[in-house]
Scaffold this active site. Structure first.
Site, PDB file in Angstrom:
ATOM      1  N   CYS A   8       0.792  -1.231   0.000  1.00 59.23           N
ATOM      2  CA  CYS A   8       0.000   0.000   0.000  1.00 59.23           C
ATOM      3  C   CYS A   8       0.829   1.289   0.000  1.00 59.23           C
ATOM      4  CB  CYS A   8      -1.022  -0.008   1.128  1.00 59.23           C
ATOM      5  SG  CYS A   8      -0.517  -0.756   2.667  1.00 59.23           S
ATOM      6  N   ARG A  64       6.928 -11.028   5.545  1.00 62.62           N
ATOM      7  CA  ARG A  64       6.441 -10.848   6.907  1.00 62.62           C
ATOM      8  C   ARG A  64       7.099 -11.881   7.818  1.00 62.62           C
ATOM      9  NH1 ARG A  64      -0.034  -9.905   5.589  1.00 62.62           N
ATOM     10  NH2 ARG A  64       0.313  -8.222   4.084  1.00 62.62           N
ATOM     11  N   GLN A  94       1.401 -11.130  -3.034  1.00 59.90           N
ATOM     12  CA  GLN A  94       0.053 -10.670  -2.706  1.00 59.90           C
ATOM     13  C   GLN A  94      -0.575 -10.024  -3.939  1.00 59.90           C
ATOM     14  OE1 GLN A  94      -0.277  -7.757   0.529  1.00 59.90           O
ATOM     15  NE2 GLN A  94      -1.838  -9.078   1.409  1.00 59.90           N
ATOM     16  N   ASP A 147      -2.392  -7.632  -4.643  1.00 60.55           N
ATOM     17  CA  ASP A 147      -2.814  -6.443  -3.936  1.00 60.55           C
ATOM     18  C   ASP A 147      -3.383  -5.412  -4.902  1.00 60.55           C
ATOM     19  OD1 ASP A 147      -3.058  -5.498  -1.424  1.00 60.55           O
ATOM     20  OD2 ASP A 147      -0.946  -5.046  -1.110  1.00 60.55           O
ATOM     21  N   HIS A 205      -5.172  -1.210  -4.672  1.00 59.11           N
ATOM     22  CA  HIS A 205      -5.608  -0.079  -3.858  1.00 59.11           C
ATOM     23  C   HIS A 205      -6.384   0.881  -4.737  1.00 59.11           C
ATOM     24  CE1 HIS A 205      -2.224  -1.835  -1.629  1.00 59.11           C
ATOM     25  NE2 HIS A 205      -2.988  -1.558  -0.587  1.00 59.11           N
ATOM     26  N   LYS A 239     -12.703  -4.126   7.833  1.00 62.30           N
ATOM     27  CA  LYS A 239     -12.515  -4.932   6.627  1.00 62.30           C
ATOM     28  C   LYS A 239     -13.585  -6.008   6.511  1.00 62.30           C
ATOM     29  CE  LYS A 239      -9.266  -8.089   8.936  1.00 62.30           C
ATOM     30  NZ  LYS A 239      -8.051  -8.901   8.799  1.00 62.30           N
ATOM     31  N   HIS A 290      -8.343  -1.100   0.249  1.00 64.30           N
ATOM     32  CA  HIS A 290      -7.331  -2.142   0.046  1.00 64.30           C
ATOM     33  C   HIS A 290      -8.096  -3.416  -0.292  1.00 64.30           C
ATOM     34  CE1 HIS A 290      -4.199   0.011   2.663  1.00 64.30           C
ATOM     35  NE2 HIS A 290      -5.328   0.650   2.931  1.00 64.30           N
TER      36      HIS A 290
END
Length: 674
Positions: free
Chosen positions: A365, A394, A412, A414, A416, A500, A546
């Site tokens: 992000c 992570r 990921q 991902d 946004h 979320k 997200h």
């Protein structure tokens, strides 16, 4: 007198102190014999949510705590002293099974102390598949010890000892447990109770345990159980603390259900993605490289490419722009985003380079925010949708990794979305629809939804105002309700920057997997001072969504392996067709068939070895190839192929052109079955 409201709406007036068992007996002796536990809810003209929240905060966060409307489970023998709505739960209720399992944990603890009195007890909660009890004992339990514990549990059950609840002053309980060296019980009392309070104890026979309950009426109600295994666990999850032993077991209402459970476990074992990953040569984890780091082999890599190509094409079709961001960024960026403070324990330590400290990215992000911020934006430019299949890192403790499902480095999917406040709900709705499309396209037709919100009592774990949090949660609820999607709200599980929606798929064995998530974020745009020029010519702050729909490519792939037991649908299978010529004289025709199949876009392997036909077929079968085509004189003469279909066997001869049409249709339509 108090009022008892039953599920059919009828109300009974009974003396104060009447028990749920008394009510069940008054309705029917058969009901009284079948009921396991009671669920009650205070009857109030309007729900006192502040009082309910205070009650919930004062109790341990578990199935035994009061919910936000004061609903809770109680023992059948618990006296009722206020007006309540009452449900009598029988074996058909999932909550009743968890109570049986928690009671089975007490039965197991009873057996352990009778056999090994030097043992110190921790806690013994019910789980989705059974129960466990954490204990401290210097000598490890052996397989023979587990068998003895199970045998003694049967004795405890046969004694049919009543579970009775007692209360005593907190200070008295603390003193007794400290005297006996029960350090774990001392911790739980100090953590979950306050000075001056009464603590609850449950007794059966000579066994006493600090516990909130509830329990079944007696040990005799724990009818079908098994001690399954023992594993190591550090006290409070800290490797610097004492090494505990976690003894696992399971319990059911009857042996039929328990037998079905163990049969299901065998099926789960047969689908283990770690075993199938090795058997099918899909991926590996190399010890020399480190735990939690995935090496994708050619076949697994081909499936990954297919997954990622599908996702990128869908993103572009839905108005996303593909972006790429670095794997490491300056630590200052993570301080601005808040990750360096709120998420630091999940990040790797900073790397000090010549110009600054850098950190590996745990999320994409902040990188996408910098792309947005790189040039001025107008309301006409919004929404901006950035998508990236980005590698993130992570920190996971060394003992927590699990194949593809829990790793340290992963990709990921991902995205946004930066939009105006007026656009937020339509963008969230589009993300939820996209998530549904992902699941259906990969063969998952059932899912469950959770809405994770903040815990206003734990302000230190979240950023932003209460007004923003409540407004964001309201937007997510509105979207789910408008789409007719049932959801369960879970306070305290939100990300630090916003609430979320978690979408959990249900696999072929009925297991839930957390993969897709859609998150509302009003905080990061503020922290990074994002702007757009509105229609009024003034500067305004965008809001942000997200979303990750695979969750991670690795985890989604692991779930796919187990869902399909390695027998992937045609469009995902790394090898779609195996070709087996009966003898060497059929190789020319086999090569011609291979060329035509490949020209149609199909993935094909020809086994030209000088081996017996059945051995070749068997090898393709073990590799779970969807189709095996056998060809000899007959097939060569008629331009046909003899088709063997995975899971169906020999289907006989068919024209090559017809088979190509069938195979390409399966691929193009992404059918989950052959």
């Amino acid at each position: 007198m108090i009022k008892i409201q039953l599920p059919d709406g009828s109300v009974r007036e009974v003396p104060r102190g009447t028990t749920a068992f008394d009510v069940a007996t008054s309705i029917s002796p058969r009901l009284a014999a079948a009921v396991v536990v009671a669920r009650i809810r205070p009857l109030r003209a309007t729900a006192n949510t502040e009082q309910a929240a205070a009650e919930e905060q004062a109790s341990e966060a578990s199935m035994y705590s009061a919910s936000s409307n004061g609903e809770r489970l109680v023992d059948l023998a618990a006296p009722l002293n206020e007006d309540v709505a009452l449900e009598l739960l029988k074996e058909s209720d999932e909550a009743a099974l968890r109570v049986v399992r928690h009671s089975a944990a007490h039965v197991m603890a009873t057996a352990i102390l009778e056999l090994f009195p030097e043992t110190k007890l921790g806690h013994g909660p019910a789980t989705d598949s059974g129960f466990f009890y954490d204990v401290y004992r210097e000598t490890p339990f052996s397989e023979a010890d587990l068998a003895e514990i199970e045998k003694r549990m049967a004795d405890v059950v046969a004694r049919d000892e009543k579970f009775t609840r007692e209360e005593e002053p907190r200070e008295k309980g603390l003193a007794e447990y400290e005297k006996n060296g029960d350090f774990m019980k001392v911790h739980f009392i100090e953590r979950f109770t306050k000075p001056g309070e009464e603590i609850s104890l449950y007794k059966n026979g000579n066994f006493t345990d600090f516990c909130r309950g509830p329990h079944v009426p007696s040990t005799g109600r724990v009818k079908a159980f098994k001690v399954t295994s023992v594993a190591g666990a550090y006290w409070l999850g800290n490797e610097k603390n004492q090494q505990l032993q976690r003894v696992y077991g399971t319990a059911f209402f009857n042996t039929k259900d328990m037998d079905a459970h163990f049969k299901r476990l065998e099926e789960i074992k047969a689908r283990d993605h770690r075993v199938l990953g090795k058997q099918l040569d899909l991926f590996s984890i190399q010890e020399v490289a480190g735990a939690g780091l995935i090496f994708w082999h050619p076949k697994g890599g081909l499936i990954r490419k297919t997954m990622e190509d599908w996702m990128r094409e869908e993103c572009i079709r839905r108005g996303y722009q593909m972006v790429f961001t670095p794997h490491i960024m300056r630590r200052e960026l993570w301080k601005i985003s808040g990750h360096d403070g709120y998420y630091a324990e999940n990040m790797y330590p900073p790397m000090e380079l010549d110009d600054a400290e850098y950190r590996l990215k745990p999320m994409n992000c902040p990188g996408h925010i910098l792309i947005y911020k790189n040039s001025p934006k107008s309301y006409r430019d919004l929404p901006q949708r950035y998508a990236e299949l980005g590698n993130v890192y992570r920190y996971e403790r060394s003992g927590t990794m699990h194949g593809l499902l829990r790793v340290r480095g992963f990709t990921q999917d991902d995205a946004h979305i930066f939009c105006t406040p007026e656009q937020i709900e339509s963008e969230i709705a589009a993300c939820v629809e996209f998530a549904e499309s992902v699941l259906h396209s990969f063969g998952f037709n059932e899912f469950k939804v959770e809405l994770s919100t903040w815990d206003p009592k734990d302000r230190k774990s979240y950023v932003g105002s209460a007004e923003h949090w409540e407004g964001a949660a309201a937007s997510l609820k509105k979207v789910l309700s408008a789409k007719g999607i049932a959801f369960r709200e879970i306070p305290g599980e939100a990300a630090f920057y916003g609430p979320k929606i978690d979408i959990k798929l249900v696999d072929v064995l009925g297991r839930l997997w957390q993969l897709s998530t859609v998150q509302f974020d009003f905080n990061l745009p503020q922290r990074f001072e994002l702007e757009y020029t509105g229609e009024d010519g003034e500067k305004h702050r965008p809001v942000m969504v997200h979303r990750a729909l695979f969750g991670s490519v690795e985890r989604f792939f692991g779930v796919l392996i187990e869902h399909y037991a390695g027998a992937f649908p045609m469009w995902l299978a790394p090898m779609q067709i195996g070709i087996v010529p009966i003898s060497e004289k059929h190789l020319d025709y086999a090569n011609a068939v291979k060329a035509k199949l490949e020209a149609a876009g199909l993935r094909v392997e020809l086994d030209a070895r000088n081996e017996k036909m059945n051995a070749k077929i068997r090898e393709f079968t073990l590799q779970k190839v969807p189709f095996v085509l056998v060809m000899g004189d007959k097939e060569a003469a008629s331009e046909a192929v003899s088709v063997r279909t995975r899971g169906k066997g020999d289907e006989g001869s068919t024209p090559l052109a017809s088979f190509i049409e069938r195979a390409t249709t399966l691929v193009n339509d992404r059918k989950p079955t052959l």
